[in-house]
Design an enzyme around this catalytic site. Structure first.
Site, PDB file in Angstrom:
ATOM      1  N   ASP A  39      -3.598  -4.744   2.642  1.00 24.76           N
ATOM      2  CA  ASP A  39      -2.503  -3.825   2.942  1.00 24.76           C
ATOM      3  C   ASP A  39      -2.882  -2.356   2.823  1.00 24.76           C
ATOM      4  O   ASP A  39      -2.010  -1.498   2.826  1.00 24.76           O
ATOM      5  CB  ASP A  39      -1.320  -4.106   2.023  1.00 24.76           C
ATOM      6  CG  ASP A  39      -1.674  -3.962   0.544  1.00 24.76           C
ATOM      7  OD1 ASP A  39      -2.879  -3.943   0.223  1.00 24.76           O
ATOM      8  OD2 ASP A  39      -0.746  -3.866  -0.278  1.00 24.76           O
ATOM      9  N   GLU A  40      -4.170  -2.057   2.750  1.00 20.30           N
ATOM     10  CA  GLU A  40      -4.566  -0.680   2.459  1.00 20.30           C
ATOM     11  C   GLU A  40      -5.920  -0.381   3.075  1.00 20.30           C
ATOM     12  O   GLU A  40      -6.833  -1.200   3.020  1.00 20.30           O
ATOM     13  CB  GLU A  40      -4.623  -0.503   0.937  1.00 20.30           C
ATOM     14  CG  GLU A  40      -4.981   0.870   0.451  1.00 20.30           C
ATOM     15  CD  GLU A  40      -5.058   0.915  -1.073  1.00 20.30           C
ATOM     16  OE1 GLU A  40      -5.413   1.988  -1.596  1.00 20.30           O
ATOM     17  OE2 GLU A  40      -4.789  -0.109  -1.726  1.00 20.30           O
TER      18      GLU A  40
END
Length: 374
Positions: free
Chosen positions: A115-116
């Site tokens: 997610d990053e």
């Protein structure tokens, strides 16, 4: 505010975008099940099975629930909390789609987690002159193609871009211009710095360091004296400096987790409970990345900051929580604590391979133990 690309300075200024999905796992579950929307929800293990929170929705966060928290603690904070088992295969597929969006703008993409990611857009594939414009385009594409929101930070290095993305969540965009960098860091509370956890922040407070400006007054010698190797990092970020490159295709060498304790632990039973929770988090992270490891390393830091590591190498790959915990427990119980208290425990797995490509066969579990001391 805009951050122009392609302009020359004394030292060529990099343009870095940090993209962080908003409560990613929980948001995916709320997207796919409308009955979950607007309700406190966590993705993770059941509180009846010594589970750990992998992600919390923003509604759950209002109750003080966060990732890595024991599920039994989370349910005590919010009795109506919804628990959903992780679907890492779904999250990985969505992450792949999001990374495809990143690649439309830059070849220099460093995934930190599903997610990053960091993007170096100093030079970009679409010749867009502003980094902030690229960040907006990425956020819009992510929402249009996944119905999920992301927050972005834009600045001149990875540290500042990361800090910027934490300023306006969810669904925000923050730009820290070169001329704003030092002032931004100086006013920032020390506990908000990326890389400074709760325990380190408490120690800095005891030393009279409360803001970036306070940190900047301390010499490199003083910081390394109090914080070891990390002191060099603190010295640089206090001056808004971070020369780490965005590393595309970075090979992950280990997966692990560690916990620093606000109060040093002296009870062995409590230490083993914490070790069990750490093993749960490590299992989640291995599953998230579809990895297994053959070498388990236990990290123990005592109250006097002396640190030791002990490791064990297996012939068969390790990924299940029970195995992780039992190996870590065995290594831990082999340490002579000498009535000393502990401020940090950590478990990591290295010698990684892809779980899908690993053939599970019955072999003797361990080679000779590999023990190292620091």
């Amino acid at each position: 505010m805009e951050l122009p690309l392609g302009q020359e300075s004394v030292a060529r200024t990099r343009k870095i975008v940090h993209v962080d999905m908003d409560a990613f796992y929980a948001s995916v579950e709320q997207r796919d099940n409308p009955s979950y929307q607007g309700k406190p929800l966590v993705v993770g293990g059941s509180p009846n099975q010594r589970g750990v929170v992998a992600a919390a929705s923003y509604e759950a966060r209002k109750f003080g629930i966060h990732s890595a928290m024991p599920s039994v603690t989370a349910i005590a904070k919010c009795p109506g909390l919804i628990f959903v088992r992780p679907r890492f295969d779904v999250y990985r597929d969505i992450s792949t789609s999001i990374h495809a969006i990143f690649k439309r703008y830059s070849n220099l993409v460093e995934g930190v987690a599903l997610d990053e990611a960091y993007l170096d857009v100093t030079e970009n594939r679409q010749n867009i002159p502003y980094a902030s414009t690229i960040a907006r385009h990425i956020k819009t594409a992510i929402f249009q193609e996944t119905q999920l929101t992301a927050t972005a930070g834009v600045s001149i290095n990875k540290f500042l871009a990361k800090m910027a993305s934490g300023q306006n969540k969810p669904n925000g965009l923050t730009v820290i211009l070169p001329e704003q960098a030092i002032a931004f860091v100086e006013q920032l509370p020390i506990e908000k710095f990326h890389g400074i956890g709760e325990v380190t922040a408490a120690k800095m407070h005891s030393l009279g360091i409360h803001t970036g400006a306070d940190l900047k007054t301390r010499s490199l010698l003083e910081l390394t004296h109090h914080f070891g190797k990390a002191g060099n990092y603190y010295y640089k970020i206090a001056r808004a400096e971070d020369d780490r490159p965005v590393e595309a295709n970075r090979i992950r060498k280990s997966i692990g987790a560690e916990t620093s304790f606000a109060q040093d632990l002296s009870d062995v039973g409590q230490m083993l409970q914490e070790l069990d929770q750490i093993a749960q988090i490590v299992e989640q992270r291995l599953e998230q990345h579809e990895m297994r490891g053959r070498t388990l390393t236990l990290k123990v830091k005592f109250s006097d900051y002396r640190q030791i590591t002990r490791g064990k190498t297996a012939i068969a790959p390790i990924s299940e929580v029970d195995t992780i915990f039992e190996i870590a427990k065995t290594l831990f119980l082999s340490i002579d604590l000498e009535n000393r208290s502990i401020r940090l425990l950590g478990i990591s797995l290295s010698n990684l391979d892809n779980a899908k490509q690993t053939q599970v066969i019955q072999l003797p579990l361990f080679q000779n133990a590999d023990i190292t001391w620091e």
